[in-house]
Design an enzyme around this catalytic site. Structure first.
Site, PDB file in Angstrom:
ATOM      1  N   ASP A 211       0.849  -1.192   0.000  1.00  0.00           N
ATOM      2  CA  ASP A 211       0.000   0.000   0.000  1.00  0.00           C
ATOM      3  C   ASP A 211       0.893   1.255   0.000  1.00  0.00           C
ATOM      4  O   ASP A 211       1.803   1.351  -0.824  1.00  0.00           O
ATOM      5  CB  ASP A 211      -0.955  -0.024   1.200  1.00  0.00           C
ATOM      6  CG  ASP A 211      -2.073   1.008   1.085  1.00  0.00           C
ATOM      7  OD1 ASP A 211      -3.034   0.749   0.356  1.00  0.00           O
ATOM      8  OD2 ASP A 211      -1.948   2.074   1.710  1.00  0.00           O
ATOM      9  N   TYR A 345      -1.802  11.136   0.851  1.00  0.00           N
ATOM     10  CA  TYR A 345      -2.419  10.993  -0.472  1.00  0.00           C
ATOM     11  C   TYR A 345      -2.410  12.324  -1.222  1.00  0.00           C
ATOM     12  O   TYR A 345      -2.245  12.354  -2.445  1.00  0.00           O
ATOM     13  CB  TYR A 345      -3.852  10.469  -0.326  1.00  0.00           C
ATOM     14  CG  TYR A 345      -3.912   8.998  -0.015  1.00  0.00           C
ATOM     15  CD1 TYR A 345      -4.115   8.056  -1.016  1.00  0.00           C
ATOM     16  CD2 TYR A 345      -3.764   8.522   1.281  1.00  0.00           C
ATOM     17  CE1 TYR A 345      -4.172   6.699  -0.750  1.00  0.00           C
ATOM     18  CE2 TYR A 345      -3.809   7.175   1.571  1.00  0.00           C
ATOM     19  CZ  TYR A 345      -4.014   6.270   0.552  1.00  0.00           C
ATOM     20  OH  TYR A 345      -4.050   4.932   0.829  1.00  0.00           O
ATOM     21  N   HIS A 404      -5.113  -7.502  -0.116  1.00  0.00           N
ATOM     22  CA  HIS A 404      -4.391  -6.229  -0.034  1.00  0.00           C
ATOM     23  C   HIS A 404      -3.607  -6.108   1.264  1.00  0.00           C
ATOM     24  O   HIS A 404      -2.492  -5.594   1.279  1.00  0.00           O
ATOM     25  CB  HIS A 404      -5.383  -5.080  -0.161  1.00  0.00           C
ATOM     26  CG  HIS A 404      -4.742  -3.732  -0.162  1.00  0.00           C
ATOM     27  ND1 HIS A 404      -4.012  -3.253  -1.230  1.00  0.00           N
ATOM     28  CD2 HIS A 404      -4.679  -2.769   0.793  1.00  0.00           C
ATOM     29  CE1 HIS A 404      -3.550  -2.048  -0.945  1.00  0.00           C
ATOM     30  NE2 HIS A 404      -3.936  -1.728   0.274  1.00  0.00           N
TER      31      HIS A 404
END
Length: 429
Positions: A211, A345, A404
């Site tokens: 991630d 982000y 994930h």
């Protein structure tokens, strides 16, 4: 007069005044850089737990979704059962005990306090390994790998497979401090991690990430700091930007491309919000524990249904149990890092935009690269894809389970992959 319920800020302020560790990471400017490494202990005041329970009980619930799947978002039955379990059955001393059972430390790097777990193997020939978590994960998702990686003899390995393990909390995540200036993108974090390993006295080490951690680890491979022997990642982030240029001839390649397209059209709502308006979503994440939990569960389809099974069906998949899931949410709530974690982000989006505008390719990765494809990942990257970005791929494997949050869901399998990926680098000087 009737007493009013204390605000969360009141509760935290009182806890700090009473001598408890501050749960909201605050940066304090200092005249000189402090390079010391200090032990760290988590203490959760009862007043914080009482405030959390009150907020869960006061939740205003929406009506039930109008579809039979998660296409409208987190299903009401899932989040209500999570809230019920969190408020009534969850052991509020559990998170504190799990973290304090491991050696935790704090140090300051480039003006930001960095929290990290550092577990040294009893085997002298252990290879130092720094592992980076992602969002909406934390060091919690890596805890079940500590024993298999540092004590492989107890988990089907040998002393030759041992690692000294460093698990830092990303800036703005968990108990690490919040950056008070712009620029804390993956490049800056990668440089901070190199400083951390140097400060710990490790002159040769390897790095791993999934991630957000996959991007940080990828950048470490491109920066190639002195002592970094190799990297391993388990998310092929480049797929989104390169999807129109990746091979799509085999059935596996076409399936992976379909998954990328589904993500960009229907699965990336969280990504769009975090990369453009982290502050806006942050107000909700710091005010409502149930809102925080729902946002954190709404990451990808495979993970969501596994999370849901743990609560609704009482049938956890792998290590994704109710307690482990709530531990992770609890860490975000205690530290008030909903907004600060999201800001990575925003930084990432600007780095990508600047790279596209410049038209320049990033520097190549100059250390050996290992990659493991887990079938439930956002897209299960085939080897042909991975080699487009890492042409000198040193290790590649496709495993039969895991998604994930691979280290969290399948810690034994994940640990075995790291042993295999880095085995050839142990003799490198």
């Amino acid at each position: 007069m009737a007493k009013t319920a204390p605000t969360r800020r009141d509760v935290l302020a009182a806890s700090v005044a009473a001598g408890a560790i501050s749960l909201l990471p605050v940066q304090v400017a200092s005249a000189a850089a402090d390079h010391s490494i200090r032990p760290f202990t988590v203490k959760v005041p009862q007043a914080v737990v009482d405030d959390l329970r009150r907020r869960i009980a006061a939740t205003r619930w929406p009506t039930k979704e109008l579809v039979g799947d998660r296409s409208q978002g987190i299903q009401l039955a899932t989040i209500q059962e999570l809230a019920r379990y969190w408020a009534t059955d969850y052991d509020f001393g559990r998170l504190e005990a799990r973290l304090n059972a491991l050696p935790q430390f704090m140090t300051e790097i480039d003006g930001v306090k960095i929290h990290f777990i550092h577990v040294k193997s009893r085997h002298e020939n252990a290879l130092p390994l720094i592992m980076t978590h992602g969002w909406p994960g934390s060091v919690i998702e890596l805890l079940e790998t500590v024993s298999p990686l540092t004590d492989p003899n107890a988990h089907g390995g040998t002393s030759d497979d041992a690692f000294h393990l460093v698990l830092p909390s990303l800036p703005g995540y968990g108990f690490s401090g919040e950056p008070t200036e712009l620029g804390w993108d993956s490049g800056r974090i990668a440089r901070a991690w190199a400083q951390l390993m140097d400060r710990l006295g490790y002159t040769r080490y390897v790095a791993q990430g999934g991630d957000v951690g996959a991007d940080v680890t990828d950048v470490m491979g491109r920066q190639a700091p002195k002592g970094l022997l190799g990297i391993h990642v388990n998310l092929f982030l480049a797929a989104v930007g390169l999807k129109d240029h990746l091979p799509a001839k085999s059935e596996q390649e076409r399936a992976a491309l379909d998954a990328v397209n589904r993500f960009t059209t229907d699965g990336s709502a969280y990504f769009q919000e975090l990369s453009t308006r982290p502050q806006t979503i942050g107000y909700s994440l710091l005010d409502s524990p149930v809102g925080l939990a729902a946002w954190m569960l709404d990451h990808d389809t495979d993970s969501y249904y596994k999370f849901s099974r743990a609560f609704v069906d009482k049938q956890p998949v792998g290590n994704l149990t109710r307690d482990n899931i709530v531990d992770n949410i609890m860490l975000y709530w205690l530290t008030g890092t909903g907004a600060s974690a999201a800001r990575w982000y925003w930084e990432f989006g600007r780095v990508v935009a600047a790279a596209h505008a410049s038209g320049k390719a990033p520097p190549p990765v100059t250390v050996p690269v290992g990659f493991t494809t887990f079938p439930g990942e956002l897209w299960a990257a085939p080897r042909s894809w991975v080699e487009t970005v890492y042409p000198g791929l040193a290790y590649f494997n496709e495993v039969d389970r895991g998604g994930h949050f691979a280290a969290w869901e399948e810690p034994a399998l994940f640990s075995a992959e790291l042993r295999a990926a880095f085995r050839s680098l142990r003799s490198v000087h």
